[in-house]
Design an enzyme around this catalytic site. Structure first.
Site, short mmCIF file in Angstrom:
data_model
loop_
_atom_site.label_atom_id
_atom_site.label_comp_id
_atom_site.label_asym_id
_atom_site.label_seq_id
_atom_site.Cartn_x
_atom_site.Cartn_y
_atom_site.Cartn_z
N HIS A 37 0.84 -1.21 0.00
CA HIS A 37 0.00 0.00 0.00
C HIS A 37 0.87 1.26 0.00
O HIS A 37 0.59 2.23 -0.70
CB HIS A 37 -0.89 0.04 1.25
CG HIS A 37 -1.81 -1.13 1.38
ND1 HIS A 37 -1.74 -2.02 2.42
CD2 HIS A 37 -2.84 -1.54 0.61
CE1 HIS A 37 -2.68 -2.93 2.29
NE2 HIS A 37 -3.37 -2.67 1.20
N GLN A 61 -18.35 -5.72 -0.80
CA GLN A 61 -17.52 -6.63 -1.58
C GLN A 61 -17.21 -7.93 -0.84
O GLN A 61 -16.43 -8.74 -1.30
CB GLN A 61 -16.24 -5.94 -2.07
CG GLN A 61 -15.23 -5.60 -1.00
CD GLN A 61 -14.13 -4.71 -1.56
OE1 GLN A 61 -14.36 -3.56 -1.91
NE2 GLN A 61 -12.93 -5.24 -1.66
N LYS A 149 -1.21 -6.45 -7.84
CA LYS A 149 -1.47 -7.63 -7.01
C LYS A 149 -2.89 -8.15 -7.27
O LYS A 149 -3.13 -9.35 -7.32
CB LYS A 149 -1.30 -7.24 -5.53
CG LYS A 149 -1.97 -8.12 -4.52
CD LYS A 149 -1.12 -9.31 -4.26
CE LYS A 149 -1.64 -10.27 -3.21
NZ LYS A 149 -2.97 -10.12 -2.71
P1 AMP Z 1 -6.54 -3.77 -0.19
O1 AMP Z 1 -6.52 -2.85 0.97
O2 AMP Z 1 -5.86 -5.06 0.08
O3 AMP Z 1 -7.88 -3.91 -0.82
O4 AMP Z 1 -5.62 -3.11 -1.31
C1 AMP Z 1 -5.65 -1.74 -1.59
C2 AMP Z 1 -4.77 -1.51 -2.78
O5 AMP Z 1 -3.46 -1.95 -2.51
C3 AMP Z 1 -5.23 -2.28 -4.03
O6 AMP Z 1 -5.03 -1.47 -5.17
C4 AMP Z 1 -4.31 -3.45 -4.03
O7 AMP Z 1 -4.11 -4.02 -5.30
C5 AMP Z 1 -3.04 -2.81 -3.52
N1 AMP Z 1 -2.12 -3.83 -3.02
C6 AMP Z 1 -2.37 -4.79 -2.10
N2 AMP Z 1 -1.29 -5.57 -1.94
C7 AMP Z 1 -0.34 -5.10 -2.79
C8 AMP Z 1 0.99 -5.50 -3.11
N3 AMP Z 1 1.57 -6.53 -2.53
N4 AMP Z 1 1.65 -4.77 -4.03
C9 AMP Z 1 1.08 -3.71 -4.65
N5 AMP Z 1 -0.18 -3.30 -4.40
C10 AMP Z 1 -0.87 -3.99 -3.48
#
Ligand code: AMP
Length: 275
Positions: A37, A61, A149
């Site tokens: 993040h 979701q 990711k």
């Molecule tokens: P989340 O809070 O997990 O829904 O993710 C929020 C954002 O962070 C989304 O755009 C995800 O794709 C991104 N994200 C989560 N994990 C990673 C990672 N390991 N590398 C890059 N972006 C990530």
């Protein structure tokens, strides 16, 4: 760093950030922030004068069978990390702010939302598309940074932006990984030490499979063997598929994306890599 919980204050902060042609970047998240993040925040900083991060665990979701209440939350930790990395605005609405009583509009996406995560989690992308459309509208951001990711999510959100003529640019950012190759994820903390040690086998097998396909092998048998190896190691694979990068239709030569989902204990691991 401004922490905002109501829409009127957010609107004012957005107008201020976007004055005189300055740009605002948005990084949508569900909190429990990690290096992945924070890399998106840094990427946002490179393309905009002001960076806003939203933290909202979006009930839309999650399926009723998925335990929304068990999603990791750490507000104090998240805010400390955001202060350190340099974030300007944190948008933290509660559920009634996002979905007031009577809320009845949902964004339904076909095409890239079908199959893979869309099949495993039937209402998932409707929730993602709806919340992202709302976040774009609320913040009026010029750019939104998303992690590769969640490859399918990037394609779904890009489709929504194109189809609804939303005035925002989607900026994908490469997956950030731990030193052993495992993609950073908020869910990794729910792996037992044994599962955590086993988890990097997934990206390792993906790299090997892609190398073999690049060397000329047919994808079908290569991916079947990798799936068997995952099963033998204790994973419950859901899919391992080579697809067209944007439509997610089966690969037909040229650029491709290898998508993977496999369960390890209670944790669903997601990963993807370019062919
Ligand atoms: P989340 O809070 O997990 O829904 O993710 C929020 C954002 O962070 C989304 O755009 C995800 O794709 C991104 N994200 C989560 N994990 C990673 C990672 N390991 N590398 C890059 N972006 C990530």
């Amino acid at each position: 760093m401004q922490i905002i919980r109501d829409l009127a204050t957010l609107r004012a902060a957005s107008a201020e950030a976007r004055r005189d042609g300055r740009r605002l970047a948005l990084v949508p998240t569900m909190g429990a922030l990690h290096q992945g993040h924070l890399a998106l925040v840094t990427a946002g900083r490179q393309v905009a004068q002001t960076v806003a991060v939203s933290i909202f665990v979006n009930p839309l979701q999650f399926a009723p069978t998925e335990d929304l209440s068990r999603y990791p939350r750490d507000e104090a930790g998240d805010l400390a990390k955001l202060r350190e990395v340099g974030c300007d605005i944190v948008w933290m609405p509660d559920v009634p702010t996002m979905y007031p009583p009577g809320s009845a509009t949902r964004i339904e996406v076909t095409g890239p939302a079908e199959g893979y995560e869309g099949a495993a989690r039937p209402d998932h992308f409707r929730g993602v598309a709806t919340v992202c459309t709302k976040l774009f509208s609320q913040t009026q951001a010029d750019v939104a940074v998303f992690g590769e990711k969640d490859w399918q999510q990037v394609q779904v959100v890009s489709r929504v932006v194109a189809d609804l003529d939303l005035p925002i640019r989607i900026l994908p950012h490469p997956t950030v990984r731990e030193a052993d190759g495992l993609a950073c994820s908020s869910r990794n903390i729910r792996l037992t030490p044994e599962q955590r040690a086993l988890a990097p086998l997934l990206p390792r097998l993906m790299v090997t499979a892609l190398d073999t396909i690049r060397a000329g092998a047919a994808p079908g048998p290569v991916l079947e063997r990798a799936t068997r190896q995952l099963q033998e190691a204790g994973f419950v694979p859901d899919y391992l598929a080579l697809v067209q990068p944007e439509t997610l239709q089966p690969w037909q030569g040229g650029p491709g994306r290898l998508l993977a989902a496999a369960r390890l204990g209670e944790v669903r691991l997601l990963d993807n890599m370019a062919l």
